[in-house]
Design a protein around this motif. Structure first.
Motif, PDB file in Angstrom:
ATOM      1  N   HIS A  49      25.690  28.673 -13.361  1.00 15.74           N
ATOM      2  CA  HIS A  49      25.666  29.831 -12.457  1.00 15.74           C
ATOM      3  C   HIS A  49      24.241  30.095 -11.972  1.00 15.74           C
ATOM      4  O   HIS A  49      24.015  30.366 -10.784  1.00 15.74           O
ATOM      5  CB  HIS A  49      26.218  31.073 -13.160  1.00 15.74           C
ATOM      6  CG  HIS A  49      27.714  31.149 -13.176  1.00 15.74           C
ATOM      7  ND1 HIS A  49      28.461  31.381 -12.050  1.00 15.74           N
ATOM      8  CD2 HIS A  49      28.598  31.019 -14.191  1.00 15.74           C
ATOM      9  CE1 HIS A  49      29.751  31.396 -12.364  1.00 15.74           C
ATOM     10  NE2 HIS A  49      29.857  31.175 -13.664  1.00 15.74           N
ATOM     11  N   ASP A  50      23.283  30.012 -12.890  1.00 23.92           N
ATOM     12  CA  ASP A  50      21.885  30.248 -12.513  1.00 23.92           C
ATOM     13  C   ASP A  50      21.385  29.183 -11.551  1.00 23.92           C
ATOM     14  O   ASP A  50      20.694  29.490 -10.566  1.00 23.92           O
ATOM     15  CB  ASP A  50      21.019  30.272 -13.779  1.00 23.92           C
ATOM     16  CG  ASP A  50      19.553  30.514 -13.460  1.00 23.92           C
ATOM     17  OD1 ASP A  50      19.227  31.615 -12.984  1.00 23.92           O
ATOM     18  OD2 ASP A  50      18.739  29.597 -13.674  1.00 23.92           O
ATOM     19  N   SER A  55      18.464  26.911  -7.897  1.00 23.25           N
ATOM     20  CA  SER A  55      17.896  25.562  -7.861  1.00 23.25           C
ATOM     21  C   SER A  55      17.950  24.952  -6.467  1.00 23.25           C
ATOM     22  O   SER A  55      18.931  25.114  -5.734  1.00 23.25           O
ATOM     23  CB  SER A  55      18.643  24.648  -8.834  1.00 23.25           C
ATOM     24  OG  SER A  55      18.159  23.322  -8.749  1.00 23.25           O
ATOM     25  N   THR A  56      16.904  24.212  -6.126  1.00 27.90           N
ATOM     26  CA  THR A  56      16.891  23.468  -4.871  1.00 27.90           C
ATOM     27  C   THR A  56      17.227  21.994  -5.089  1.00 27.90           C
ATOM     28  O   THR A  56      17.302  21.225  -4.127  1.00 27.90           O
ATOM     29  CB  THR A  56      15.502  23.560  -4.205  1.00 27.90           C
ATOM     30  OG1 THR A  56      14.522  23.016  -5.095  1.00 27.90           O
ATOM     31  CG2 THR A  56      15.163  24.996  -3.859  1.00 27.90           C
ATOM     32  N   SER A 257      20.300  30.508   0.894  1.00 23.71           N
ATOM     33  CA  SER A 257      19.848  29.281   1.555  1.00 23.71           C
ATOM     34  C   SER A 257      20.866  28.153   1.445  1.00 23.71           C
ATOM     35  O   SER A 257      20.798  27.174   2.198  1.00 23.71           O
ATOM     36  CB  SER A 257      18.519  28.818   0.952  1.00 23.71           C
ATOM     37  OG  SER A 257      18.688  28.447  -0.415  1.00 23.71           O
ATOM     38  N   LYS A 258      21.795  28.256   0.497  1.00 17.00           N
ATOM     39  CA  LYS A 258      22.819  27.231   0.323  1.00 17.00           C
ATOM     40  C   LYS A 258      24.097  27.556   1.090  1.00 17.00           C
ATOM     41  O   LYS A 258      25.011  26.725   1.146  1.00 17.00           O
ATOM     42  CB  LYS A 258      23.150  27.068  -1.163  1.00 17.00           C
ATOM     43  CG  LYS A 258      21.993  26.577  -2.018  1.00 17.00           C
ATOM     44  CD  LYS A 258      22.422  26.389  -3.461  1.00 17.00           C
ATOM     45  CE  LYS A 258      21.274  25.897  -4.328  1.00 17.00           C
ATOM     46  NZ  LYS A 258      21.681  25.659  -5.728  1.00 17.00           N
ATOM     47  N   GLN A 259      24.185  28.734   1.646  1.00 17.67           N
ATOM     48  CA  GLN A 259      25.380  29.128   2.377  1.00 17.67           C
ATOM     49  C   GLN A 259      25.253  28.710   3.840  1.00 17.67           C
ATOM     50  O   GLN A 259      24.166  28.760   4.412  1.00 17.67           O
ATOM     51  CB  GLN A 259      25.585  30.640   2.276  1.00 17.67           C
ATOM     52  CG  GLN A 259      25.773  31.140   0.861  1.00 17.67           C
ATOM     53  CD  GLN A 259      25.969  32.646   0.793  1.00 17.67           C
ATOM     54  OE1 GLN A 259      26.210  33.300   1.802  1.00 17.67           O
ATOM     55  NE2 GLN A 259      25.854  33.206  -0.395  1.00 17.67           N
ATOM     56  N   MET A 269      33.236  26.111  -1.579  1.00 18.61           N
ATOM     57  CA  MET A 269      32.528  24.947  -1.072  1.00 18.61           C
ATOM     58  C   MET A 269      32.347  23.981  -2.232  1.00 18.61           C
ATOM     59  O   MET A 269      32.040  24.394  -3.355  1.00 18.61           O
ATOM     60  CB  MET A 269      31.167  25.367  -0.519  1.00 18.61           C
ATOM     61  CG  MET A 269      30.282  24.217  -0.062  1.00 18.61           C
ATOM     62  SD  MET A 269      28.680  24.810   0.529  1.00 18.61           S
ATOM     63  CE  MET A 269      29.168  25.621   2.048  1.00 18.61           C
ATOM     64  N   LEU A 270      32.566  22.702  -1.955  1.00 18.53           N
ATOM     65  CA  LEU A 270      32.322  21.714  -2.995  1.00 18.53           C
ATOM     66  C   LEU A 270      30.824  21.577  -3.229  1.00 18.53           C
ATOM     67  O   LEU A 270      30.047  21.472  -2.280  1.00 18.53           O
ATOM     68  CB  LEU A 270      32.904  20.358  -2.606  1.00 18.53           C
ATOM     69  CG  LEU A 270      34.416  20.177  -2.721  1.00 18.53           C
ATOM     70  CD1 LEU A 270      34.790  18.739  -2.434  1.00 18.53           C
ATOM     71  CD2 LEU A 270      34.934  20.588  -4.086  1.00 18.53           C
ATOM     72  N   LEU A 271      30.448  21.569  -4.504  1.00 14.34           N
ATOM     73  CA  LEU A 271      29.048  21.430  -4.880  1.00 14.34           C
ATOM     74  C   LEU A 271      28.820  20.085  -5.554  1.00 14.34           C
ATOM     75  O   LEU A 271      29.614  19.649  -6.392  1.00 14.34           O
ATOM     76  CB  LEU A 271      28.633  22.536  -5.855  1.00 14.34           C
ATOM     77  CG  LEU A 271      28.715  23.976  -5.367  1.00 14.34           C
ATOM     78  CD1 LEU A 271      28.173  24.907  -6.447  1.00 14.34           C
ATOM     79  CD2 LEU A 271      27.949  24.164  -4.072  1.00 14.34           C
ATOM     80  N   ASN A 272      27.744  19.451  -5.177  1.00 14.02           N
ATOM     81  CA  ASN A 272      27.240  18.284  -5.888  1.00 14.02           C
ATOM     82  C   ASN A 272      26.329  18.825  -6.983  1.00 14.02           C
ATOM     83  O   ASN A 272      25.198  19.212  -6.721  1.00 14.02           O
ATOM     84  CB  ASN A 272      26.488  17.367  -4.925  1.00 14.02           C
ATOM     85  CG  ASN A 272      25.703  16.288  -5.632  1.00 14.02           C
ATOM     86  OD1 ASN A 272      25.958  15.977  -6.796  1.00 14.02           O
ATOM     87  ND2 ASN A 272      24.734  15.715  -4.941  1.00 14.02           N
ATOM     88  N   THR A 273      26.826  18.878  -8.207  1.00 17.11           N
ATOM     89  CA  THR A 273      26.099  19.596  -9.254  1.00 17.11           C
ATOM     90  C   THR A 273      24.807  18.907  -9.676  1.00 17.11           C
ATOM     91  O   THR A 273      23.873  19.566 -10.104  1.00 17.11           O
ATOM     92  CB  THR A 273      26.974  19.767 -10.511  1.00 17.11           C
ATOM     93  OG1 THR A 273      27.203  18.498 -11.119  1.00 17.11           O
ATOM     94  CG2 THR A 273      28.290  20.442 -10.177  1.00 17.11           C
TER      95      THR A 273
END
Length: 483
Positions: A49-50, A55-56, A257-259, A269-273
């Motif tokens: 979650h953090d 994270s960038t 910034s990720k939206q 949204m699918l995330l590449n973790t």
């Protein structure tokens, strides 16, 4: 059905000597995570979650907002570039209607090829690597009997970190897995330039339709092939040479910034973790051993991928070797045991799965034959099996805990739906008993999370041909405008 109990490494057969107290004490360091898996899964979830918020380099957004319907159709060229192998195939998606009409297939892969990536290309330039990739594409196209198109639509799966702002944009980040590229490169431009520069008359042009990473491709592949009204494909995980995962995450949980620009925050949204890299280190800290630290110190990027170094196929054999140096008399060990990466992970799986200690001894003698054989006897072979089991079981437990943490990103465990997690990678697919142990750990964590109550299951399902199928599925989704 009650969830399966947490599995543990099988003890050596009763005829073999029991490990001494020193060995038991050493192995307890590897078994430490098994005693606290629900808390470890919770710690992973909190960390994830953090990272999504801050994270960038991890929990990176992709341009995919929905999962495939299963109705996608079309013919696509698909490319899957991983840490060890390159696969290229022509994929024909037939959709669910093919099942309804009795054809019995939802997809076909009439032509494909697989190649090991030459080691020298990993330390060369990105341009050299993609020149080699473009030649392998040509190998497949020459073998494809039904393709006469002037342009082949291409979907790409790329098993490394990248920044994406659209389906065809991908800026490569530091790659890991033995690759030493450091420059920022545009993946589509690299491949297009390499292919065009060496094209011959009569060969089709390439049109890159979509780019995604390996875990996203795994999830898309599993969702296309396995989703039912009674289940939900909620994550995709990789456990092969390296490791990664993807999940659907509410946009509202992401940093601004990720939206997407102008997004209302609704939907997912699918995330590449990129869950293997350094941001995931805090939950692992209590369980890092001296062997993990030695392995990391000798890696090309110390500190870069702490989770991958504990669960990846590139590293499990090396961990067994490092433990072995502390378990066996060093002067009696074969020379390969004194060389970095002198123990192959496949050997560890074969020895662990051996029916008897005598069979394990024969495997060790054969593997080390160039170094004079094993030479340490039956008891040492039994100990080697025990070390392999401890290393691989820890890896299965860590993958399980991290997967449950990922499922928590979208609150997937609270609605009573049976959860499907698609997987691919040689460790989950081929390492004896790894998938079963991982699934058992996941189910036990979820059961304890629910206070001991049984409920919907969490099931690992192999994403058949996940890399190239997922690339083709996404290309079909993009072409159809459904992403």
């Amino acid at each position: 059905m009650a969830p399966s109990a947490i599995p543990t490494p099988a003890p050596p057969p009763s005829a073999s000597p029991s490990p001494d107290a020193e060995l038991l004490q050493l192995l307890q360091q590897l078994e430490a995570p098994l005693k606290n898996l629900p808390q470890l899964a919770h710690d992973f979830e909190a960390t994830f979650h953090d990272l999504a918020l801050t994270s960038t380099t991890q929990f990176l957004p992709t341009p995919v907002r929905v999962l495939p319907s299963g109705d996608e159709t079309g013919q696509f060229l698909a490319l899957d570039l991983g840490g060890t192998n390159l696969r290229v195939g022509v994929v024909e998606l037939l959709g669910r209607r093919s099942l309804d009409t009795g054809d019995g297939e939802r997809l076909r892969i009439p032509t494909q090829g697989s190649w090991s990536i030459p080691e020298h290309l990993k330390s060369s330039t990105a341009e050299d690597l993609f020149h080699w990739v473009s030649e392998r594409i040509r190998n497949v196209l020459r073998e494809q009997p039904t393709t006469t198109a002037d342009v082949m639509e291409l979907g790409i799966t790329f098993s490394f970190p990248m920044e994406q702002t659209s389906h065809t944009s991908a800026l490569l980040m530091p790659m890991g897995k033995g690759f030493t590229f450091t420059n920022t490169n545009d993946l589509a431009a690299l491949l297009s330039t390499a292919y065009t520069a060496t094209s011959a008359a009569g060969e089709p042009a390439l049109r890159i339709v979509s780019i995604t990473n390996d875990s996203v491709a795994t999830l898309l592949s599993a969702a296309y092939a396995h989703a039912t009204p009674c289940s939900k494909t909620a994550a995709g995980i990789i456990a092969g040479t390296g490791t990664n995962a993807t999940c659907m995450c509410p946009v509202s949980k992401l940093h601004a910034s990720k939206q997407p620009p102008g997004d209302s925050g609704d939907g997912g949204m699918l995330l590449n973790t990129e869950w293997s890299i350094r941001g995931t280190a805090p939950p692992l800290a209590p369980y890092v051993t001296a062997w993990d630290r030695r392995l990391d110190a000798g890696n090309e990027k110390p500190g870069f991928q702490p989770l991958e170094e504990m669960v990846g196929g590139r590293y499990l054999g090396e961990l067994v070797r490092l433990v072995g140096l502390d378990v066996f008399p060093r002067d009696a060990l074969p020379a390969a045991m004194h060389r970095a990466y002198g123990v192959d992970t496949k050997l560890c799986g074969d020895v662990e799965a051996a029916a008897t200690d005598a069979e394990a001894l024969a495997l060790l003698a054969d593997y080390f034959s160039a170094d004079g054989g094993w030479g340490l006897g039956l008891g040492a072979a039994a100990t080697f099996r025990r070390v392999c089991g401890a290393v691989s079981t820890r890896a299965a437990a860590l993958v399980a805990a991290a997967t449950v943490g990922v499922l928590g990103m979208n609150d997937e465990l609270g609605d009573g739906v049976n959860i499907v997690v698609g997987y691919t990678g040689t460790i989950l697919e081929r390492y004896p008993g790894f998938k079963e142990r991982c699934e058992g750990f996941m189910r036990e964590i979820v059961r304890k999370r629910r206070g001991g109550e049984d409920g919907a299951t969490v099931t690992l399902v192999e994403a058949r041909d996940g890399g190239i199928l997922g690339a083709a599925v996404l290309a079909a989704m993009v072409k159809g405008g459904s992403t």
